[in-house]
Each structure stands twice: as structure tokens, then as C-alpha cells.
Design a protein around this motif. Structure first.
Motif, PDB file in Angstrom:
ATOM      1  N   SER A   1     -10.331 -24.064  29.085  1.00  8.61           N
ATOM      2  CA  SER A   1      -9.796 -22.712  29.191  1.00  8.61           C
ATOM      3  C   SER A   1     -10.163 -22.135  30.550  1.00  8.61           C
ATOM      4  CB  SER A   1     -10.377 -21.826  28.087  1.00  8.61           C
ATOM      5  OG  SER A   1      -9.967 -20.491  28.273  1.00  8.61           O
ATOM      6  N   THR A   2      -9.181 -21.562  31.217  1.00 13.00           N
ATOM      7  CA  THR A   2      -9.415 -20.921  32.510  1.00 13.00           C
ATOM      8  C   THR A   2      -9.397 -19.397  32.392  1.00 13.00           C
ATOM      9  OG1 THR A   2      -7.042 -21.004  33.021  1.00 13.00           O
ATOM     10  CG2 THR A   2      -8.411 -22.851  33.800  1.00 13.00           C
ATOM     11  N   SER A   3      -9.264 -18.893  31.172  1.00 10.40           N
ATOM     12  CA  SER A   3      -9.148 -17.449  30.985  1.00 10.40           C
ATOM     13  C   SER A   3     -10.367 -16.827  30.313  1.00 10.40           C
ATOM     14  CB  SER A   3      -7.893 -17.137  30.162  1.00 10.40           C
ATOM     15  OG  SER A   3      -8.009 -17.691  28.876  1.00 10.40           O
ATOM     16  N   THR A   4     -11.425 -17.579  30.188  1.00 12.82           N
ATOM     17  CA  THR A   4     -12.630 -17.064  29.544  1.00 12.82           C
ATOM     18  C   THR A   4     -13.852 -17.378  30.412  1.00 12.82           C
ATOM     19  OG1 THR A   4     -13.988 -17.103  27.535  1.00 12.82           O
ATOM     20  CG2 THR A   4     -12.914 -19.148  28.151  1.00 12.82           C
ATOM     21  N   ALA A   5     -14.869 -16.568  30.246  1.00 13.70           N
ATOM     22  CA  ALA A   5     -16.094 -16.768  31.020  1.00 13.70           C
ATOM     23  C   ALA A   5     -16.939 -17.917  30.468  1.00 13.70           C
ATOM     24  CB  ALA A   5     -16.918 -15.486  31.011  1.00 13.70           C
TER      25      ALA A   5
ATOM     26  N   ARG B   1       2.537 -31.232  27.802  1.00 13.74           N
ATOM     27  CA  ARG B   1       3.450 -30.258  28.415  1.00 13.74           C
ATOM     28  C   ARG B   1       3.097 -28.833  27.991  1.00 13.74           C
ATOM     29  NH1 ARG B   1       7.069 -34.287  27.173  1.00 13.74           N
ATOM     30  NH2 ARG B   1       7.792 -33.205  25.304  1.00 13.74           N
ATOM     31  N   ALA B   2       2.779 -28.654  26.716  1.00 11.24           N
ATOM     32  CA  ALA B   2       2.440 -27.315  26.221  1.00 11.24           C
ATOM     33  C   ALA B   2       1.194 -26.767  26.922  1.00 11.24           C
ATOM     34  CB  ALA B   2       2.244 -27.345  24.704  1.00 11.24           C
ATOM     35  N   PHE B   3       0.181 -27.601  27.103  1.00 11.89           N
ATOM     36  CA  PHE B   3      -1.015 -27.156  27.834  1.00 11.89           C
ATOM     37  C   PHE B   3      -0.682 -26.867  29.286  1.00 11.89           C
ATOM     38  CE2 PHE B   3      -3.485 -28.950  24.288  1.00 11.89           C
ATOM     39  CZ  PHE B   3      -4.429 -27.944  24.143  1.00 11.89           C
ATOM     40  N   SER B   4       0.102 -27.729  29.903  1.00 13.51           N
ATOM     41  CA  SER B   4       0.470 -27.557  31.308  1.00 13.51           C
ATOM     42  C   SER B   4       1.244 -26.256  31.527  1.00 13.51           C
ATOM     43  CB  SER B   4       1.304 -28.757  31.763  1.00 13.51           C
ATOM     44  OG  SER B   4       1.736 -28.591  33.076  1.00 13.51           O
ATOM     45  N   ASP B   5       2.111 -25.915  30.579  1.00 15.73           N
ATOM     46  CA  ASP B   5       2.945 -24.716  30.699  1.00 15.73           C
ATOM     47  C   ASP B   5       2.228 -23.432  30.294  1.00 15.73           C
ATOM     48  OD1 ASP B   5       5.002 -26.397  31.456  1.00 15.73           O
ATOM     49  OD2 ASP B   5       6.031 -26.335  29.506  1.00 15.73           O
ATOM     50  N   HIS B   6       1.107 -23.541  29.603  1.00 19.77           N
ATOM     51  CA  HIS B   6       0.468 -22.367  29.017  1.00 19.77           C
ATOM     52  C   HIS B   6      -0.114 -21.402  30.043  1.00 19.77           C
ATOM     53  CE1 HIS B   6      -2.286 -19.903  26.619  1.00 19.77           C
ATOM     54  NE2 HIS B   6      -1.425 -20.114  25.641  1.00 19.77           N
ATOM     55  N   GLY B   7      -0.751 -21.889  31.059  1.00 19.38           N
ATOM     56  CA  GLY B   7      -1.333 -21.015  32.067  1.00 19.38           C
ATOM     57  C   GLY B   7      -2.784 -20.646  31.835  1.00 19.38           C
ATOM     58  N   SER B   8      -3.326 -20.907  30.645  1.00 18.13           N
ATOM     59  CA  SER B   8      -4.725 -20.596  30.368  1.00 18.13           C
ATOM     60  C   SER B   8      -5.590 -21.839  30.277  1.00 18.13           C
ATOM     61  CB  SER B   8      -4.848 -19.821  29.047  1.00 18.13           C
ATOM     62  OG  SER B   8      -4.277 -18.555  29.168  1.00 18.13           O
ATOM     63  N   PHE B   9      -5.006 -22.981  30.600  1.00 22.35           N
ATOM     64  CA  PHE B   9      -5.738 -24.242  30.494  1.00 22.35           C
ATOM     65  C   PHE B   9      -5.473 -25.108  31.706  1.00 22.35           C
ATOM     66  CE2 PHE B   9      -5.142 -23.012  26.053  1.00 22.35           C
ATOM     67  CZ  PHE B   9      -6.413 -23.185  25.549  1.00 22.35           C
ATOM     68  N   GLU B  10      -6.454 -25.952  31.998  1.00 20.68           N
ATOM     69  CA  GLU B  10      -6.246 -27.011  32.985  1.00 20.68           C
ATOM     70  C   GLU B  10      -6.849 -28.295  32.429  1.00 20.68           C
ATOM     71  OE1 GLU B  10      -9.961 -26.408  36.069  1.00 20.68           O
ATOM     72  OE2 GLU B  10      -8.087 -25.358  36.508  1.00 20.68           O
TER      73      GLU B  10
ATOM     74  N   ASP C   1      -8.668 -29.750  18.475  1.00 21.82           N
ATOM     75  CA  ASP C   1     -10.102 -29.557  18.261  1.00 21.82           C
ATOM     76  C   ASP C   1     -10.602 -28.593  19.332  1.00 21.82           C
ATOM     77  OD1 ASP C   1     -10.147 -31.390  16.138  1.00 21.82           O
ATOM     78  OD2 ASP C   1     -10.395 -33.066  17.521  1.00 21.82           O
ATOM     79  N   VAL C   2     -11.150 -27.469  18.895  1.00 23.38           N
ATOM     80  CA  VAL C   2     -11.580 -26.400  19.797  1.00 23.38           C
ATOM     81  C   VAL C   2     -13.096 -26.316  19.790  1.00 23.38           C
ATOM     82  CG1 VAL C   2     -11.414 -23.930  20.320  1.00 23.38           C
ATOM     83  CG2 VAL C   2      -9.467 -25.117  19.237  1.00 23.38           C
ATOM     84  N   THR C   3     -13.690 -26.307  20.983  1.00 23.02           N
ATOM     85  CA  THR C   3     -15.139 -26.159  21.137  1.00 23.02           C
ATOM     86  C   THR C   3     -15.403 -25.068  22.168  1.00 23.02           C
ATOM     87  OG1 THR C   3     -15.467 -28.512  20.694  1.00 23.02           O
ATOM     88  CG2 THR C   3     -17.300 -27.336  21.728  1.00 23.02           C
ATOM     89  N   VAL C   4     -16.216 -24.099  21.789  1.00 27.84           N
ATOM     90  CA  VAL C   4     -16.596 -23.026  22.709  1.00 27.84           C
ATOM     91  C   VAL C   4     -18.120 -22.978  22.753  1.00 27.84           C
ATOM     92  CG1 VAL C   4     -16.366 -20.593  23.316  1.00 27.84           C
ATOM     93  CG2 VAL C   4     -14.549 -21.715  22.002  1.00 27.84           C
ATOM     94  N   THR C   5     -18.668 -22.997  23.954  1.00 31.42           N
ATOM     95  CA  THR C   5     -20.115 -22.948  24.142  1.00 31.42           C
ATOM     96  C   THR C   5     -20.478 -21.626  24.819  1.00 31.42           C
ATOM     97  OG1 THR C   5     -20.155 -25.349  24.372  1.00 31.42           O
ATOM     98  CG2 THR C   5     -22.105 -24.152  25.124  1.00 31.42           C
TER      99      THR C   5
ATOM    100  N   GLY D   1       0.419 -24.151  18.588  1.00 31.43           N
ATOM    101  CA  GLY D   1      -0.922 -24.723  18.474  1.00 31.43           C
ATOM    102  C   GLY D   1      -1.778 -24.414  19.687  1.00 31.43           C
ATOM    103  N   VAL D   2      -1.186 -24.532  20.878  1.00 28.74           N
ATOM    104  CA  VAL D   2      -1.925 -24.218  22.108  1.00 28.74           C
ATOM    105  C   VAL D   2      -2.226 -22.724  22.171  1.00 28.74           C
ATOM    106  CG1 VAL D   2      -1.809 -24.191  24.640  1.00 28.74           C
ATOM    107  CG2 VAL D   2      -1.068 -26.219  23.381  1.00 28.74           C
ATOM    108  N   ASP D   3      -1.247 -21.883  21.808  1.00 27.09           N
ATOM    109  CA  ASP D   3      -1.485 -20.433  21.769  1.00 27.09           C
ATOM    110  C   ASP D   3      -2.625 -20.097  20.811  1.00 27.09           C
ATOM    111  OD1 ASP D   3       0.561 -19.811  23.552  1.00 27.09           O
ATOM    112  OD2 ASP D   3       1.978 -19.186  21.990  1.00 27.09           O
ATOM    113  N   ASP D   4      -2.622 -20.723  19.634  1.00 19.49           N
ATOM    114  CA  ASP D   4      -3.660 -20.432  18.653  1.00 19.49           C
ATOM    115  C   ASP D   4      -5.026 -20.944  19.106  1.00 19.49           C
ATOM    116  OD1 ASP D   4      -1.816 -19.107  17.123  1.00 19.49           O
ATOM    117  OD2 ASP D   4      -1.768 -20.579  15.492  1.00 19.49           O
ATOM    118  N   ALA D   5      -5.053 -22.082  19.774  1.00 22.83           N
ATOM    119  CA  ALA D   5      -6.322 -22.589  20.310  1.00 22.83           C
ATOM    120  C   ALA D   5      -6.873 -21.600  21.344  1.00 22.83           C
ATOM    121  CB  ALA D   5      -6.138 -23.974  20.918  1.00 22.83           C
ATOM    122  N   ALA D   6      -6.003 -21.074  22.204  1.00 22.76           N
ATOM    123  CA  ALA D   6      -6.427 -20.079  23.201  1.00 22.76           C
ATOM    124  C   ALA D   6      -6.922 -18.810  22.511  1.00 22.76           C
ATOM    125  CB  ALA D   6      -5.274 -19.753  24.153  1.00 22.76           C
ATOM    126  N   ALA D   7      -6.258 -18.399  21.439  1.00 20.15           N
ATOM    127  CA  ALA D   7      -6.667 -17.201  20.702  1.00 20.15           C
ATOM    128  C   ALA D   7      -8.044 -17.391  20.069  1.00 20.15           C
ATOM    129  CB  ALA D   7      -5.633 -16.862  19.626  1.00 20.15           C
TER     130      ALA D   7
END
Length: 170
Positions: A32-36, A13-22, A54-58, A124-130
Motif C-alpha cells: 500500500s502506498t496510501s498509508t503510513a 492489472r487490478a493492482f496496477s490500475d488501482h493507484g494505492s499499490f505498487e 491476503d492482507v497484512t498490516v503492521t 477485491g483490490v478496493d476492499d483490501a485497500a479499505a
């Protein structure tokens, strides 16, 4: 701990409500839908009712983002600086926490991985997005002038130039 394909409903629910994730494919992975760049978060149940994210950025290496060849010494210097800066992610999250950040360089990509644990799924979702946004910002700050870039790096530089000319703050 439970399997990552069995994340609690409150994380979903938190991811669904966040707006920066799908949601991404099968299982509980969120893109993440808010980053290139490719930013992915996988939530899982942790101890005492907490959730692990668990956060992974490539991101592309400098040479992979440039349209012409980049000297090895420039590529190595860029990576060393990026690695030193990106591990200092702790100051961007809502909750003060220590991070163990793993930065792995491949032929054309650099993968940044870390995890955070929180009892509050929305924080947690906010911090993952940050964290994902911090990696992107660190990448942009480290782009070496004098090269022509393509792909996400070119888009980010163009956006930064437009905002700079308009006096806007992202």
C-alpha cells in the motif's frame, strides 16, 4: 488453489490500475502506498475463478511509537482496545462479508492479518485497500493523549491536526 506466486493476470492489472499499490519484490505482493504503515496484499487464485487477497498490516505498538516510556498498564489497555476495534472490519468493504481477523502483538509491532475472497478482482483490490485504511484509522483513533510520538504515528497525528484546523475531511 495455486501458489501465491502465480496470481492471475486480472489481479495484477487490478493492482496496477488501482493507484494505492505498487508491486513489491518478487512474486505477487503489493504494498500500500496510501498509508503510513506497512500494508501488504498477496493475491492468489481461489476456487471457482475467484481470487483470495491476503492482507497484512503492521503497526507499531504504542510504546514503540512514543518517544518516552509507556507504562505496561497503558500499553496493555491500548492493545486490548485496538484488538477489539480492529476485528470489526466488515463494515468498510464494498461487498458485505465476514472476516476472520488475526491480531498478533510482538515486542514493538502489532500485525493484523485477514483474507477476503472475491470473483471481482477490482472490488477485491478496493476492499483490501479499505481494510488497510481501516487498520490505520483504528490505530489513530486509539492513540493515547499525553505522550509525544515519532515515526508514522507522529505523521498521522500531525495530518489529523492540520485537517481538523482546516475543517477538512480526509
Amino acid at each position: 488453489m495455486s501458489d501465491t506466486t502465480d496470481a492471475p493476470d486480472r489481479a495484477r492489472r487490478a493492482f496496477s490500475d488501482h493507484g494505492s499499490f505498487e508491486a513489491a519484490g518478487e512474486g505477487d505482493r503489493y504494498v500500500s502506498t496510501s498509508t503510513a504503515f506497512d500494508g501488504v496484499v498477496t493475491p492468489a487464485a481461489a476456487e471457482d475463478g475467484q481470487l483470495r487477497f491476503d492482507v497484512t498490516v503492521t503497526v507499531p505498538t504504542l510504546g514503540a511509537a512514543a518517544t518516552e516510556g509507556v507504562a505496561d498498564v497503558v500499553e496493555d489497555g491500548w492493545f486490548d482496545a485496538f484488538e477489539r476495534r480492529v476485528v470489526d472490519v466488515g463494515g468498510v468493504t464494498r461487498k458485505s462479508r465476514e472476516f476472520d481477523v488475526d491480531v498478533t502483538r510482538h515486542e514493538e509491532t502489532v500485525v493484523v492479518e485477514t483474507s477476503l475472497v472475491d470473483i471481482n478482482e477490482r472490488r477485491g483490490v478496493d476492499d483490501a485497500a479499505a481494510v488497510i485504511d481501516f487498520v490505520e484509522g483504528t490505530y489513530v483513533q486509539g492513540i493515547v493523549p499525553g505522550y509525544e510520538y515519532e515515526g508514522p504515528a507522529a505523521s498521522l497525528l500531525s495530518k489529523a491536526r492540520r485537517q481538523g484546523k482546516s475543517g477538512g475531511v480526509p
